[in-house]
Scaffold this active site. Structure first.
Site, short mmCIF file in Angstrom:
data_model
loop_
_atom_site.label_atom_id
_atom_site.label_comp_id
_atom_site.label_asym_id
_atom_site.label_seq_id
_atom_site.Cartn_x
_atom_site.Cartn_y
_atom_site.Cartn_z
N GLU A 173 35.55 62.33 -3.28
CA GLU A 173 36.18 61.24 -4.04
C GLU A 173 37.67 61.13 -3.79
O GLU A 173 38.23 60.03 -3.86
CB GLU A 173 35.92 61.43 -5.54
CG GLU A 173 34.48 61.19 -5.97
CD GLU A 173 33.60 62.44 -5.88
OE1 GLU A 173 32.45 62.40 -6.33
OE2 GLU A 173 34.10 63.47 -5.34
N PHE A 204 26.57 66.77 -20.26
CA PHE A 204 26.58 67.14 -18.85
C PHE A 204 27.47 66.18 -18.06
O PHE A 204 27.34 64.97 -18.14
CB PHE A 204 25.16 67.10 -18.28
CG PHE A 204 25.08 67.39 -16.80
CD1 PHE A 204 25.39 68.65 -16.31
CD2 PHE A 204 24.73 66.39 -15.90
CE1 PHE A 204 25.32 68.92 -14.95
CE2 PHE A 204 24.65 66.65 -14.54
CZ PHE A 204 24.96 67.92 -14.06
N GLN A 205 28.40 66.73 -17.32
CA GLN A 205 29.36 66.00 -16.48
C GLN A 205 30.20 65.02 -17.30
O GLN A 205 30.57 63.95 -16.82
CB GLN A 205 28.65 65.28 -15.33
CG GLN A 205 28.11 66.25 -14.28
CD GLN A 205 27.70 65.57 -12.99
OE1 GLN A 205 27.33 64.41 -12.97
NE2 GLN A 205 27.74 66.33 -11.90
N LYS A 248 27.50 54.97 -19.07
CA LYS A 248 26.28 54.64 -18.34
C LYS A 248 25.47 53.55 -19.03
O LYS A 248 24.98 52.61 -18.38
CB LYS A 248 25.44 55.90 -18.16
CG LYS A 248 24.18 55.69 -17.33
CD LYS A 248 23.46 57.02 -17.09
CE LYS A 248 22.25 56.82 -16.18
NZ LYS A 248 21.57 58.11 -15.88
N MET A 302 56.31 72.96 7.11
CA MET A 302 57.45 72.82 6.22
C MET A 302 57.60 74.03 5.31
O MET A 302 58.72 74.46 4.99
CB MET A 302 57.34 71.54 5.39
CG MET A 302 58.62 71.17 4.66
SD MET A 302 60.01 70.83 5.78
CE MET A 302 59.67 69.13 6.24
#
Length: 620
Positions: free
Chosen positions: A70, A132-133, A182, A497
């Site tokens: 993502e 969940f999630q 959802k 760097m």
């Protein structure tokens, strides 16, 4: 924010309500806002939206690009937005899908890039139960978005999308989050579209036109200045103010320096250009900002990597600050003339006022100043080392810039980014780099987004061996969709760097910065994804290898093995003035120390930096 209700919309539109789901309303609203490409990764909570997206894709109305992580989706949408000026769109599901977007959202927020980020969420009745999630992505992202929504009623979907696009793209651009439970995506309702431009947001009114009195004050200062300098940031790119900046510079004979975000806003081949300023800017830009008597900040925010020691930044100068965000004006440096408004519109009005005054401007006023800057540029040029036993990274940057001067360039973050900023001569929107957040792993997915947006343009990512490995999984996305980007890795076997700072400031204690072991074999790695890879180790191979890279039909990666311990200079050490740069030759440092300058108190000319001013007695 006040908008029409669904019933009010039904009365004021010819469109008839149709029975649709919240997911359909979302995708249809995106289509109505001109969205052709979405970057994302599906998951359980966002599946109702993907189910509706399937129908739109099948009809050829938009394309979803399936990333491998993502974070890559957010960076790709960001690159899409930077290259085009349009709003980039990305999707992620709930929980880890949403949190994986956070770095990309923060990157866009820091650089003022317009994104609409859409996340799935657990059903409404499960919110707050640690389902969940489930994560509170609304709360997590509050500090790094311009605005956020949780859509709890599908009837609000079209309005929310219209508002999100308006907010993301107007005023100071930035990311907007839309979190969709959802069951909202699944619920059917009587859908009435909201057309772009039809919303009313009375509480959101960005100032566009500058105050006429302040514009007059700015014109007066410009006409009087003997050592002016224009300091141009990313706001000039967002506003599309390139022509106006050049006209203003030429009208008053003003040298122009740009920030990392402002690269491309002014033609770097123009005789008034002094290149980038700041920590790794040109010596002559940093000397100029240290000794100018008027600083015109255009769409810039006085970032610490630009200013160095803030109380010594342009300490001899009066300041005109032009910016659309009132929160930035006076935040770090109090201006003498603050002008809040759209950069391009303010410059248009300022130039109009200049023309009304006629040809009273003495363009020879800055002649001595320009001659002095020219001498600095001759005495302190950016150097391209040529080592007997290795290829310098600067050589690779210069060569690819020579062969592909009009390409869109993305970068990752580190030494390679600074070398690219120093040596590539960019055009508007063709420099795409994470500036404010400094996000390693940005370059490859940003290049994907730029190429998807502009398939007929050449898109090149300049990366480092450490940065490249941050998001190398996106080669799967590149392979799946045949995204024809070119990647040149400057491979020195370090987090370059970090190593440079450890060498300079930490007694050469190289803690956890050595990347010499573990870099994949690029030709084999590319072969696994069905693309081409090549390694360059010798100077004489470089021109031909870059020509091959650019001519190859399809994505290709060039692994250029460069000098292992090369440092990026000049460099302003943390907490130091911009005029105190590391990496200048000792003789030139001595010349600089004894050079005749101006008194910061009374402005007297020809004053040694190691003496008292003979005019006013000020210690310099």
């Amino acid at each position: 924010m006040i908008s029409q209700s669904p019933a009010e919309r039904a009365q004021t539109t010819s469109l008839q309500p149709t029975r649709r789901t919240g997911g359909y309303a979302l995708i249809d609203s995106l289509k109505r806002h001109g969205v052709k490409h979405i970057f994302g990764y599906p998951g359980g909570a966002i599946l109702p939206i993907y189910d509706e997206l399937y129908r739109f894709e099948a009809a050829g109305e938009m394309q979803h690009i399936l990333v491998r992580h993502e974070q890559g989706a957010a960076h790709a949408a960001d690159g899409y937005a930077r290259a085009t000026g349009k709003v980039g769109v990305c999707f992620g599901t709930s929980g880890p899908g949403a949190t994986n977007l956070v770095t990309g959202i923060a990157t866009a927020h820091m650089d003022s890039i317009p994104l609409v980020v859409i996340t799935g969420q657990v059903p409404r009745d499960a919110i707050g139960t640690d389902a969940f999630q489930e994560t509170d992505i609304f709360g997590i992202t509050l500090p790094i978005v311009k605005h956020s929504y949780v859509v709890r009623d599908p009837r609000d979907m079209a309005r929310v999308v219209a508002e999100a696009f308006h907010i993301a793209s107007t005023g100071r651009p930035g990311p907007v989050l839309i979190d969709v439970p959802k069951d909202v995506g699944l619920e059917e309702f009587d859908y009435i579209p909201v057309e772009p431009g039809s919303i009313r947001l009375p509480g959101y009114r960005p100032t566009v036109k500058g105050n006429p009195r302040q514009i007059n004050q700015a014109v007066h200062l410009l006409a009087q200045a003997e050592r002016p300098l224009m300091y141009v940031g990313g706001g000039a790119i967002s506003s599309g103010a390139h022509a106006e900046i050049q006209e203003l510079a030429e009208h008053f004979n003003i040298p122009v320096t740009t920030t990392l975000m402002g690269l491309g806003a002014f033609d770097e081949q123009h005789p008034l250009s002094v290149g980038m300023l700041g920590m790794h800017g040109t010596a002559y830009a940093n000397f100029a900002v240290s000794e100018c008597d008027l600083l015109i900040a255009v769409g810039a925010r006085f970032d610490d990597r630009v200013t160095g020691k803030l109380d010594e930044f342009a300490s001899r100068a009066k300041v005109i600050h032009i910016d659309i965000d009132p929160a930035e004006v006076g935040k770090n440096r109090a201006p003498d003339v603050p002008i809040v408004g759209d950069v391009r519109q303010v410059l248009v009005d300022l130039l109009r006022r200049c023309h009304e005054l006629g040809d009273a401007v003495d363009r020879t006023r800055t002649a001595d100043w320009l001659a002095r800057i020219k001498r600095w540029s001759e005495d302190y040029p950016l150097s391209v080392p040529q080592h007997a036993d290795s290829l310098s990274p600067q050589e690779a940057i210069v060569e690819i810039g020579r062969q592909a001067p009009d390409a869109y360039y993305t970068t990752d973050v580190g030494q390679h980014q600074m070398w690219a900023a120093q040596f590539l001569k960019n055009k508007p929107r063709r420099w795409i780099s994470s500036a404010g957040l400094g996000t390693m792993g940005f370059g490859v997915p940003a290049a994907m987004g730029a190429k998807v947006a502009l398939p007929d343009e050449q898109v090149i990512c300049i990366s480092g061996d450490a940065s490249f490995q941050m998001n190398l999984q996106e080669l799967g996305t590149i392979a799946q969709y045949g995204i024809d980007i070119k990647v040149m890795i400057l491979n020195n076997g370090w987090q370059g760097m970090v190593r440079q700072w450890q060498e300079t400031f930490y007694g050469e204690r190289y803690s956890a910065s050595n990347m010499e072991v573990g870099m994949p074999d690029i030709p084999l790695f590319c072969q696994a994804y069905g693309m081409k890879g090549k390694v360059v180790t010798q100077r004489e191979e470089l021109p031909g290898a870059i020509a091959e890279l650019l001519a190859h039909k399809g994505p290709m990666i060039l692994d250029v093995r460069v000098t292992r311990n090369e440092n990026c200079y000049p460099m302003v050490a943390p907490g130091k003035s911009n005029s105190q740069m590391l990496g200048l030759p000792e003789r030139q440092k001595l010349d600089r120390a004894t050079e005749l300058v101006y008194c910061s108190h009374c402005g007297a000319k020809n004053v040694s930096t190691n003496s008292f001013c003979p005019e006013c007695g000020t210690k310099l």
